[in-house]
Design an enzyme around this catalytic site. Sequence first.
Site, PDB file in Angstrom:
ATOM      1  N   ASP A  98      26.183  -4.274 -19.368  1.00 15.96           N
ATOM      2  CA  ASP A  98      26.365  -4.026 -17.940  1.00 15.96           C
ATOM      3  C   ASP A  98      25.762  -5.104 -17.034  1.00 15.96           C
ATOM      4  O   ASP A  98      25.437  -4.853 -15.885  1.00 15.96           O
ATOM      5  CB  ASP A  98      25.756  -2.669 -17.588  1.00 15.96           C
ATOM      6  N   ARG A 206      15.780  -3.968 -11.113  1.00 18.09           N
ATOM      7  CA  ARG A 206      15.855  -4.378  -9.704  1.00 18.09           C
ATOM      8  C   ARG A 206      15.553  -3.236  -8.745  1.00 18.09           C
ATOM      9  O   ARG A 206      14.936  -3.446  -7.694  1.00 18.09           O
ATOM     10  CB  ARG A 206      17.255  -4.912  -9.390  1.00 18.09           C
TER      11      ARG A 206
HETATM   12  C1  UD1 Z   1      19.192  -9.082 -16.096  1.00 17.69           C
HETATM   13  C2  UD1 Z   1      20.314  -8.049 -15.932  1.00 17.69           C
HETATM   14  C3  UD1 Z   1      19.810  -6.665 -16.309  1.00 17.69           C
HETATM   15  C4  UD1 Z   1      19.188  -6.668 -17.676  1.00 17.69           C
HETATM   16  C5  UD1 Z   1      18.111  -7.735 -17.748  1.00 17.69           C
HETATM   17  C6  UD1 Z   1      17.555  -7.832 -19.145  1.00 17.69           C
HETATM   18  C7  UD1 Z   1      21.978  -8.423 -14.150  1.00 17.69           C
HETATM   19  C8  UD1 Z   1      22.280  -8.274 -12.722  1.00 17.69           C
HETATM   20  N1  UD1 Z   1      20.749  -8.015 -14.533  1.00 17.69           N
HETATM   21  O1  UD1 Z   1      18.193  -8.764 -15.146  1.00 17.69           O
HETATM   22  O2  UD1 Z   1      20.905  -5.759 -16.306  1.00 17.69           O
HETATM   23  O3  UD1 Z   1      18.622  -5.402 -17.940  1.00 17.69           O
HETATM   24  O4  UD1 Z   1      18.674  -9.011 -17.408  1.00 17.69           O
HETATM   25  O5  UD1 Z   1      16.330  -8.518 -19.186  1.00 17.69           O
HETATM   26  O6  UD1 Z   1      22.791  -8.893 -14.896  1.00 17.69           O
HETATM   27  N2  UD1 Z   1      14.234 -15.613 -15.719  1.00 17.69           N
HETATM   28  C9  UD1 Z   1      13.589 -16.696 -16.309  1.00 17.69           C
HETATM   29  N3  UD1 Z   1      13.857 -16.986 -17.610  1.00 17.69           N
HETATM   30  C10 UD1 Z   1      14.698 -16.255 -18.377  1.00 17.69           C
HETATM   31  C11 UD1 Z   1      15.317 -15.130 -17.791  1.00 17.69           C
HETATM   32  C12 UD1 Z   1      15.086 -14.832 -16.462  1.00 17.69           C
HETATM   33  O7  UD1 Z   1      12.819 -17.404 -15.668  1.00 17.69           O
HETATM   34  O8  UD1 Z   1      14.910 -16.576 -19.553  1.00 17.69           O
HETATM   35  C13 UD1 Z   1      13.987 -15.343 -14.279  1.00 17.69           C
HETATM   36  C14 UD1 Z   1      14.739 -16.346 -13.393  1.00 17.69           C
HETATM   37  O9  UD1 Z   1      13.977 -16.610 -12.252  1.00 17.69           O
HETATM   38  C15 UD1 Z   1      16.001 -15.572 -13.028  1.00 17.69           C
HETATM   39  C16 UD1 Z   1      15.419 -14.193 -12.861  1.00 17.69           C
HETATM   40  O10 UD1 Z   1      14.489 -14.033 -13.936  1.00 17.69           O
HETATM   41  O11 UD1 Z   1      16.641 -16.042 -11.867  1.00 17.69           O
HETATM   42  C17 UD1 Z   1      16.399 -13.063 -12.855  1.00 17.69           C
HETATM   43  O12 UD1 Z   1      17.321 -13.124 -13.940  1.00 17.69           O
HETATM   44  P1  UD1 Z   1      18.660 -12.204 -13.870  1.00 17.69           P
HETATM   45  O13 UD1 Z   1      19.407 -12.339 -15.147  1.00 17.69           O
HETATM   46  O14 UD1 Z   1      19.406 -12.463 -12.611  1.00 17.69           O
HETATM   47  O15 UD1 Z   1      18.088 -10.745 -13.693  1.00 17.69           O
HETATM   48  P2  UD1 Z   1      17.157  -9.875 -14.640  1.00 17.69           P
HETATM   49  O16 UD1 Z   1      16.235  -9.152 -13.739  1.00 17.69           O
HETATM   50  O17 UD1 Z   1      16.637 -10.678 -15.747  1.00 17.69           O
END
Ligand code: UD1
Length: 368
Positions: A98, A206
Site C-alpha cells: 500500500d 504518518r
Molecule cells: C513508507 C510508506 C509506508 C510504509 C513505510 C515502511 C508511503 C507513503 N509510505 O513510509 O506505507 O509503511 O514506508 O517503512 O509509501 N528515509 C531515509 N532512508 C531510507 C528510507 C527513508 O532517510 O532508507 C527518510 C527520507 O528522509 C524519506 C523519508 O524517510 O524522504 C520518508 O520516506 P517515505 O518512503 O516517503 O515514507 P515512510 O514514512 O518511510
Amino acid sequence: MKKCKIVCVVGTRPEAVKMAPVILALKAQAWADVRVLATAQHRHLLDQVLQVFGIAPDIDLDMMQPNQDLTALTARMLVAMDAVLKSERPDVVLAQGDTTTVMVTALASFYLNIPFGHVEAGLRTGDMRRPFPEEMNRVLAGHMARWHFAPTESSRSNLLREGIADASVHVTGNTVIDALHMMAGKTPAATVAPGRRLMLVTAHRRESFGAPFVDICTAIRTLVDRNDDLEVLYPVHPNPNVKKVVDELLGSHPRISLIAPLDYQPFVAVMKAATLILTDSGGVQEEAPALGKPVLVLREETERPEAVSAGVVQLVGTNSARVVEAAQRLLDDPAAYRAMAKGVSPYGDGHAAARIVAVLQQFHATCN
Ligand code: UD1
Ligand code: UDP
C-alpha cells in the site's frame, strides 16, 4: 514456449521483505523471466533487505529524496515507471502492499494495459485517512489489479464487498511469513542481560506525526521509569518527522537504546528475544504473533484484525496512559501474558509465494 516476462517492483523496506520470497520463487521457474525493479522510494532501508535475500535490482529508479513530499514523489515516480515499463514491455507486473510505489506501479501498468498482480491485496480499515495515505493507495491499486493475492479470507471478503470479481482473488497467506521462516530458522534470539526484560519498539506512521508521537514516547519513558528491569530497544525509522522527536524525548535514558534500523536478520533476533513488542508497523504485527510475542499496536485501528481476534495482538492507540496500562498489565500478570504469547500465526503457513507462482504459471500456460 515463450517465457513470461515478470517485472517485480519494490520500493520500501516492507515491500522488499514481502516480495523477496515471490522474487526468489519466480526466479526458480524455467517459464519466468524475472526483472526486479527498485523504485528506491527508500534507499538504505530497501538496500538492507535486498542484500539479506541476495537480490540485486535489474533496474533502479533511485527515487528517494530527504523528507520527500507525497505528491512530488508520486509524480516523479509515475513518469519514471512509465518509461521503464514501455521499454521492458513485461507480460505481468507485480507489487506488494500500500505504499506510493504500489499505487504508482498499478496506475502505470493500467495505463499501458499490462496485467498487474497485487500481493497482499484486500487489507482495509474502512477509513481512507487511517492509515494515511496507505488505505487510499491499496484501494486504488486493488481496483487496477488483474490478480488479487489476498493473505486471508477476511481480506478476500473485503475485496468481494467492493465488487472485485471472485475469480480474480486468490487467498495465499501473507508472504511475510515465508520471509520470516527463511530467516527465523537460522537466527537465534539476541542476548538480553540477565534479570532484564526487553521491550522492542518501532513506529513510523504518518498519521502519528506530531502529538501522537510525543504520547508514544511519553509512554515508553514512563514504562522504563516504573520498571527497573525493563530495557527498551528502539530501531528508529530515518524519517526526520520520527527521528527528531524520538531523539529529543528518549535520547538520554540509560535503559533506552535508540539505534539505527536493523538488518532483517538481527531484527528477527531481537523480536525473538523481546518480552513485549510495541509497534505501529504492519509487518511486525504479522511476524510477532508467529514468534509467540505479544504485540501492542500503537494505532487506533488496524487492517489486520485476525491477530486481534486471536487475542495475540491488542490495539492500544497512542494515548500514553492507555499504552502504559496495557503494557504494565502484560509485564505484571503472567496469565495475561501467557494468553497473548500463544504463537498463533493467522497470516500464513510460509507457502504464500508458491501459491502466487502457481496462479501466474497457470496464466502463462493459457496464453502460450
Ligand atoms: C513508507 C510508506 C509506508 C510504509 C513505510 C515502511 C508511503 C507513503 N509510505 O513510509 O506505507 O509503511 O514506508 O517503512 O509509501 N528515509 C531515509 N532512508 C531510507 C528510507 C527513508 O532517510 O532508507 C527518510 C527520507 O528522509 C524519506 C523519508 O524517510 O524522504 C520518508 O520516506 P517515505 O518512503 O516517503 O515514507 P515512510 O514514512 O518511510
Ligand atoms: N524491520 C527490519 N529492521 C528494523 C525494523 C523492521 O528489518 O529495524 C522489518 C520487520 O521485521 C518487517 C518490516 O521491516 O518485516 C516492517 O517494515 P516497516 O515497519 O518499516 O513497514 P510496515 O510493515 O509498517 O509497512
